[in-house]
Design a protein around this motif. Structure first.
Motif, mmCIF file in Angstrom:
data_model
loop_
_atom_site.group_PDB
_atom_site.id
_atom_site.type_symbol
_atom_site.label_atom_id
_atom_site.label_comp_id
_atom_site.label_asym_id
_atom_site.label_seq_id
_atom_site.Cartn_x
_atom_site.Cartn_y
_atom_site.Cartn_z
ATOM 1 N N GLY A 68 0.831 -1.135 0.089
ATOM 2 C CA GLY A 68 0.062 -0.033 -0.088
ATOM 3 C C GLY A 68 0.964 1.407 -0.036
ATOM 4 N N ALA A 69 0.851 2.137 1.095
ATOM 5 C CA ALA A 69 1.552 3.217 1.227
ATOM 6 C C ALA A 69 3.024 2.890 1.497
ATOM 7 N N ALA A 89 -1.981 1.385 -4.238
ATOM 8 C CA ALA A 89 -2.029 2.657 -3.591
ATOM 9 C C ALA A 89 -2.707 3.555 -4.749
ATOM 10 N N GLY A 90 -3.028 3.097 -5.758
ATOM 11 C CA GLY A 90 -4.070 3.671 -6.704
ATOM 12 C C GLY A 90 -5.248 3.581 -6.635
ATOM 13 N N MET A 91 -5.854 2.515 -5.918
ATOM 14 C CA MET A 91 -6.971 2.203 -5.441
ATOM 15 C C MET A 91 -7.490 3.187 -4.316
ATOM 16 N N ASN A 92 -7.830 4.191 -4.334
ATOM 17 C CA ASN A 92 -7.807 5.027 -3.084
ATOM 18 C C ASN A 92 -9.137 5.887 -3.318
ATOM 19 N N GLY A 109 -6.346 1.547 -0.820
ATOM 20 C CA GLY A 109 -5.328 2.647 -0.866
ATOM 21 C C GLY A 109 -5.511 3.865 -0.304
ATOM 22 N N LEU A 110 -6.695 4.084 0.066
ATOM 23 C CA LEU A 110 -7.101 5.395 0.623
ATOM 24 C C LEU A 110 -6.633 5.815 2.015
ATOM 25 N N SER A 137 -2.250 3.967 4.733
ATOM 26 C CA SER A 137 -3.719 3.558 4.163
ATOM 27 C C SER A 137 -4.596 2.671 4.787
ATOM 28 N N VAL A 138 -5.791 2.701 4.539
ATOM 29 C CA VAL A 138 -6.922 2.114 5.282
ATOM 30 C C VAL A 138 -6.305 0.504 5.168
ATOM 31 N N GLY A 139 -6.190 0.062 3.972
ATOM 32 C CA GLY A 139 -6.096 -1.294 3.561
ATOM 33 C C GLY A 139 -4.681 -1.871 4.482
#
Length: 464
Positions: A68-69, A89-92, A109-110, A137-139
């Motif tokens: 992720g981040a 990261a792009g799934m945000n 990724g948010l 990121s939340v993930g």
């Protein structure tokens, strides 16, 4: 056709083999540097791209590291030799906010803080609050079951996750959980996947609980004690008095001295920081003032030099002492941030053990603790070595020897190897010792059910 050819044929520009990117994916915030060079990075922006990546990886038996981040602290998302790094990261995006149900649906990724900023417009907030919430990121929070300053009162990430969409190792899409407040059908796969560190599947969507912002004041309290034993005893007395501050943070003497040097006289909020240990409390909600008053009485009875915030600005000055901990250490070198938890009643003993290890090894171990839940973060500051090769380990072996003693001390006190950072690769050698043979074997079998070919985050938690 090679794995890389299949990836580029199916995913096109989402696949990168840029050497600088590949190299950057080998590290996280722990100081760990993975061996070798990844095969490629897939910058996924859709569920379908994640599914395609895992289908190809499964067909070709190519290991996949989900990332992720990159803010992890256990080496759990570092691309190693020949792996596909699957970047989320792009799934945000925030897909949905339902204020009437107090939930949000988000992509992995948010950034944690971005979710809270969006929820604020509805009078809601997302309770998990790791110190890295502005960049993590939340993930990633879900993958490690992250905690933070507020979790003693509001719970860790697991309590905030209602449901997940997860891509399995073979590319199938699994949906778990409920949108309802209650739901007990079948095994709780949502809880199992939360904290699984990418070893069972790839989270591509999460339905998370949002809390209503509680009206009331926020009162911040800072107290300096002669030593960390006194501060730990005071925090135990707060708990024994049935008080539940939203924040209760403890900083030991070595850490406080470093912070005092870093902040200078103007940053001490008028407290005598040098030569003491610091306990920070914050109460919130309708009973904040009454809880603060009761807490101050306990702290003063325990010998604390207490200061209570009179307004938001003075409260921020007290909070700034705690927030300065990591920047103050980072100003002195590379920082290995460790993570153990012990029963709250044994926190003073754990501080004693850390001090003894530091004296015996000659390695300074400044430590901060989430005193409300017994989660300690011993830190090792490693001076920057300008001559160190780029691929050389940042953390010297002597530090790992001291850390080994530290982990075993936590286990001996009835504690755990990790309260919120995860096992990753850095702590896997101690996992069987904590879990015991039966549990360790069963967990390896669970891993095999979800990931029969062992391609998901190989080496994380369990040795490859």
């Amino acid at each position: 056709m090679s794995t890389l050819s299949r990836l580029t044929d199916e995913l096109g520009d989402a696949v990168s083999t840029d050497r600088a990117e590949l190299s950057a994916s080998r590290i996280d915030k722990s100081g760990w540097v993975a061996d070798g060079m990844p095969l490629a990075i897939v910058h996924a922006t859709t569920v379908e791209q994640v599914q395609a990546t895992l289908r190809i990886a499964s067909d070709t038996r190519t290991p996949v590291v989900t990332r992720g981040a990159g803010t992890g602290l256990a080496g759990g998302a570092c691309g190693s030799e020949g792996t596909i790094v699957l970047s989320l990261a792009g799934m945000n995006r925030i897909l949905e906010i339902r204020p009437e149900d107090e939930l949000a649906v988000v992509e992995p990724g948010l950034i944690n803080q971005d979710l809270n900023d969006a929820l604020a417009a509805y009078g809601l907030w997302f309770a998990p609050d790791p110190a890295s919430k502005a960049i993590s990121s939340v993930g990633g929070n879900i993958a490690t079951n992250a905690g933070g300053l507020l979790c003693a009162k509001y719970g860790v990430t697991r309590e905030a996750v209602l449901g997940l969409k997860v891509v399995l190792a073979d590319g199938r899409l699994l949906e778990t959980g409920h949108r309802t407040v209650k739901g007990v059908t079948g095994y709780d796969l949502t809880a199992l996947l939360t904290g699984s560190e990418g070893t069972l599947g790839v989270i591509v969507e999460a339905t998370v609980r949002a809390r209503a912002v509680t009206p009331g004041d926020v009162v911040t309290i800072g107290a300096v004690f002669a030593d960390v034993a006194s501060a730990a005893a005071a925090s135990a007395a707060i708990t024994a008095a049935k008080l539940r501050p939203a924040v209760m943070e403890l900083i030991d003497e070595p850490s406080l001295a470093i912070i005092a040097d870093y902040l200078g006289p103007e940053g001490t909020a008028g407290l005598p920081l040098r030569g003491g240990s610091f306990l920070l409390l914050q109460t919130d909600g309708p009973a904040a003032a009454a809880e603060a008053e009761a807490s101050v009485a306990v702290l003063r009875a325990a010998g604390g030099d207490v200061q209570v915030s009179a307004d938001a600005a003075s409260g921020e000055r007290l909070l700034a002492i705690r927030r300065a901990f990591h920047p103050a250490l980072a100003a002195r070198g590379e920082v290995l941030i460790e993570d153990v938890s012990v029963p709250r009643s044994r926190m003073a003993e754990m501080f004693d053990a850390i001090t003894a290890i530091s004296v015996r090894t000659g390695i300074p171990i400044p430590t901060v603790a989430h005193a409300g839940d017994g989660n300690l973060h011993p830190n090792f500051v490693i001076p920057v070595d300008a001559d160190r090769a780029v691929d050389a380990p940042i953390v010297p072996e002597a530090v790992w020897v001291a850390a080994d003693e530290l982990f075993r001390a936590a286990l001996a006190l009835g504690g755990t190897l990790t309260g919120e950072h995860g096992v990753g690769v850095l702590k896997r050698r101690w996992l069987a010792e904590e879990l015991g043979e039966t549990s360790f074997d069963l967990q390896r079998q669970l891993k095999a059910v979800f990931d029969p070919h062992g391609i998901l985050n190989p080496g994380v938690m369990f040795a490859s």
